[in-house]
Structure formats: structure tokens, C-alpha cells
Write a protein that holds these residues in place. Sequence first.
Motif, PDB file in Angstrom:
ATOM      1  N   PHE A  20     -48.617  28.069  49.608  1.00  0.00           N
ATOM      2  CA  PHE A  20     -47.748  27.528  48.819  1.00  0.00           C
ATOM      3  C   PHE A  20     -46.231  27.318  49.459  1.00  0.00           C
ATOM      4  N   LEU A  21     -45.633  28.597  50.118  1.00  0.00           N
ATOM      5  CA  LEU A  21     -44.542  28.781  50.703  1.00  0.00           C
ATOM      6  C   LEU A  21     -44.515  27.942  52.069  1.00  0.00           C
ATOM      7  N   ALA A  22     -45.671  27.821  52.839  1.00  0.00           N
ATOM      8  CA  ALA A  22     -45.731  27.034  54.135  1.00  0.00           C
ATOM      9  C   ALA A  22     -45.311  25.499  53.948  1.00  0.00           C
ATOM     10  N   ASP A  23     -45.139  25.148  52.740  1.00  0.00           N
ATOM     11  CA  ASP A  23     -45.025  23.736  52.681  1.00  0.00           C
ATOM     12  C   ASP A  23     -43.649  23.528  51.769  1.00  0.00           C
ATOM     13  N   LEU A  24     -42.754  22.875  52.583  1.00  0.00           N
ATOM     14  CA  LEU A  24     -41.415  22.898  51.934  1.00  0.00           C
ATOM     15  C   LEU A  24     -41.325  21.849  50.572  1.00  0.00           C
ATOM     16  N   ASN A  25     -42.448  21.105  50.619  1.00  0.00           N
ATOM     17  CA  ASN A  25     -42.392  20.251  49.413  1.00  0.00           C
ATOM     18  C   ASN A  25     -42.291  21.031  48.239  1.00  0.00           C
ATOM     19  N   ASN A  26     -43.124  22.420  48.200  1.00  0.00           N
ATOM     20  CA  ASN A  26     -43.328  23.106  46.909  1.00  0.00           C
ATOM     21  C   ASN A  26     -42.024  24.083  46.677  1.00  0.00           C
ATOM     22  N   HIS A  27     -41.117  24.055  47.543  1.00  0.00           N
ATOM     23  CA  HIS A  27     -39.932  24.790  47.373  1.00  0.00           C
ATOM     24  C   HIS A  27     -39.029  24.072  46.325  1.00  0.00           C
ATOM     25  N   GLU A  28     -38.815  22.901  46.212  1.00  0.00           N
ATOM     26  CA  GLU A  28     -38.172  22.328  45.299  1.00  0.00           C
ATOM     27  C   GLU A  28     -38.265  23.043  43.830  1.00  0.00           C
ATOM     28  N   GLN A  29     -39.551  23.487  43.567  1.00  0.00           N
ATOM     29  CA  GLN A  29     -39.872  24.137  42.239  1.00  0.00           C
ATOM     30  C   GLN A  29     -39.401  25.491  42.012  1.00  0.00           C
ATOM     31  N   LEU A  30     -38.585  26.090  43.313  1.00  0.00           N
ATOM     32  CA  LEU A  30     -38.265  27.482  43.116  1.00  0.00           C
ATOM     33  C   LEU A  30     -36.532  27.318  43.163  1.00  0.00           C
ATOM     34  N   MET A  31     -36.267  26.182  43.146  1.00  0.00           N
ATOM     35  CA  MET A  31     -34.474  26.082  43.229  1.00  0.00           C
ATOM     36  C   MET A  31     -34.118  26.061  41.925  1.00  0.00           C
ATOM     37  N   PRO A  32     -32.729  26.472  41.737  1.00  0.00           N
ATOM     38  CA  PRO A  32     -31.876  26.677  40.628  1.00  0.00           C
ATOM     39  C   PRO A  32     -31.523  25.207  40.171  1.00  0.00           C
ATOM     40  N   THR A  41     -40.231  17.166  53.334  1.00  0.00           N
ATOM     41  CA  THR A  41     -41.672  17.119  54.036  1.00  0.00           C
ATOM     42  C   THR A  41     -42.245  18.398  53.938  1.00  0.00           C
ATOM     43  N   VAL A  42     -43.530  18.472  54.531  1.00  0.00           N
ATOM     44  CA  VAL A  42     -44.007  19.868  54.922  1.00  0.00           C
ATOM     45  C   VAL A  42     -43.106  20.672  55.808  1.00  0.00           C
ATOM     46  N   ASP A  43     -42.451  20.182  56.514  1.00  0.00           N
ATOM     47  CA  ASP A  43     -41.629  20.861  57.497  1.00  0.00           C
ATOM     48  C   ASP A  43     -40.181  21.032  57.406  1.00  0.00           C
ATOM     49  N   GLU A  44     -39.511  20.082  56.397  1.00  0.00           N
ATOM     50  CA  GLU A  44     -38.140  19.715  56.308  1.00  0.00           C
ATOM     51  C   GLU A  44     -37.699  19.577  54.846  1.00  0.00           C
ATOM     52  N   ALA A  45     -36.675  20.117  54.581  1.00  0.00           N
ATOM     53  CA  ALA A  45     -36.185  19.617  53.245  1.00  0.00           C
ATOM     54  C   ALA A  45     -34.573  19.697  53.138  1.00  0.00           C
ATOM     55  N   ARG A  46     -33.921  18.758  52.620  1.00  0.00           N
ATOM     56  CA  ARG A  46     -32.578  18.290  52.554  1.00  0.00           C
ATOM     57  C   ARG A  46     -32.144  18.291  50.787  1.00  0.00           C
ATOM     58  N   PHE A  47     -31.043  18.992  50.728  1.00  0.00           N
ATOM     59  CA  PHE A  47     -30.543  19.015  49.323  1.00  0.00           C
ATOM     60  C   PHE A  47     -29.258  19.100  49.149  1.00  0.00           C
ATOM     61  N   THR A  48     -28.716  19.214  48.086  1.00  0.00           N
ATOM     62  CA  THR A  48     -27.211  19.384  47.970  1.00  0.00           C
ATOM     63  C   THR A  48     -26.996  20.286  46.784  1.00  0.00           C
ATOM     64  N   LYS A  54     -24.100  20.069  51.327  1.00  0.00           N
ATOM     65  CA  LYS A  54     -25.329  19.530  51.659  1.00  0.00           C
ATOM     66  C   LYS A  54     -26.074  20.432  52.847  1.00  0.00           C
ATOM     67  N   LEU A  55     -27.390  20.660  52.573  1.00  0.00           N
ATOM     68  CA  LEU A  55     -28.088  21.462  53.469  1.00  0.00           C
ATOM     69  C   LEU A  55     -29.243  20.759  54.115  1.00  0.00           C
ATOM     70  N   ALA A  56     -29.763  20.949  55.181  1.00  0.00           N
ATOM     71  CA  ALA A  56     -31.003  20.466  55.933  1.00  0.00           C
ATOM     72  C   ALA A  56     -31.493  21.686  56.437  1.00  0.00           C
ATOM     73  N   LEU A  57     -32.861  21.743  55.976  1.00  0.00           N
ATOM     74  CA  LEU A  57     -33.690  23.149  56.412  1.00  0.00           C
ATOM     75  C   LEU A  57     -34.961  22.593  57.202  1.00  0.00           C
ATOM     76  N   LYS A  58     -35.332  23.161  58.198  1.00  0.00           N
ATOM     77  CA  LYS A  58     -36.674  23.143  58.815  1.00  0.00           C
ATOM     78  C   LYS A  58     -37.455  24.709  58.936  1.00  0.00           C
ATOM     79  N   ILE A  59     -38.597  24.342  58.863  1.00  0.00           N
ATOM     80  CA  ILE A  59     -39.292  25.580  59.179  1.00  0.00           C
ATOM     81  C   ILE A  59     -39.389  25.830  60.768  1.00  0.00           C
ATOM     82  N   SER A  60     -38.906  26.927  61.218  1.00  0.00           N
ATOM     83  CA  SER A  60     -38.818  27.154  62.757  1.00  0.00           C
ATOM     84  C   SER A  60     -39.915  28.087  63.121  1.00  0.00           C
ATOM     85  N   GLN A  61     -40.579  28.737  62.153  1.00  0.00           N
ATOM     86  CA  GLN A  61     -41.818  29.515  62.593  1.00  0.00           C
ATOM     87  C   GLN A  61     -42.616  29.664  61.234  1.00  0.00           C
TER      88      GLN A  61
END
Length: 131
Positions: A20-32, A41-48, A54-61
Motif C-alpha cells: 500500500f505505502l510503496a505506491d504513492l497513488n495510495n497516499h492521497e487517502q492518507l492526506m488531511p 504516479t506509483v513513484d511521484e506525487a504533486r499536491f498543494t 506546492k510540493l512534489a515528492l518522489k520515492i528515492s528508496q
Amino acid sequence: MTIIQNNVVINKPIGDVYAFLADLNNHEQLMPENIYNWTSTVDEARFTIKNMAKLALKISQRVENKEIVCVPSEEAPFEIKLAWRLEEQGAGTKATFVIEAQLNMMMKMMASGPLQKLVDHQVQRLKETLG
């Protein structure tokens, strides 16, 4: 370095929590609620973050069934690393969400409260989402 963290035990196998956590698409469900304009995408997320940035994150490891680390994929207001660390706990999984941020004293006073709220919210939502 400012370190903000919280953890929760989830009654699911570690592989399920990791998947669940390894796919950034799922992280939207965790956001306030103050997060909007979410794209991922699986590896990146952008949000405000409302009234902030505005933040853009990617999985580095990814370390299977152990850790998922995200870092900014574009310039961020300060150096930051977000990590989910997993460990087996009985039949369940202990999930720890850690934010490490390079904050000066002024930023620490302004940002540490909202960052702690974010961490607390995400671990609670993870428990609610995965049961």
C-alpha cells in the motif's frame, strides 16, 4: 535536523502494508483536508498544501517490507525527507512515519506543529484505511 514521528500498529501482514505505502497513488487517502490539486504516479506525487506551498515528492528508496523514503523532486522551501518504516509486530505491522526536516529556528517554530499534525493524521488514516 528536526525529526517528527509517530507510529501505529496495523492488524495486517507487513507485505500488505508495504504494498500500500510503496505506491504513492495510495497516499492521497492518507492526506488531511488541506491538501488539494493531488496528482500522482506509483513513484511521484504533486499536491498543494492550503495557504502554504506546492510540493512534489518522489520515492528515492524502497526496501521491501522495511522502508519507503520520499524526497522532494523539485525545489522545496526546506530540505526534507519523509520515510515510512515497517516492522513486524506479532501478527500485525508497526508502521512509523518519520519526517526529517532541515529547519532554522524561525521555520521550526512555524512548521513543526503542522508537520506533527500531518504525521499524526497520516498514521491514523493508515490504520483506518487498512483496518
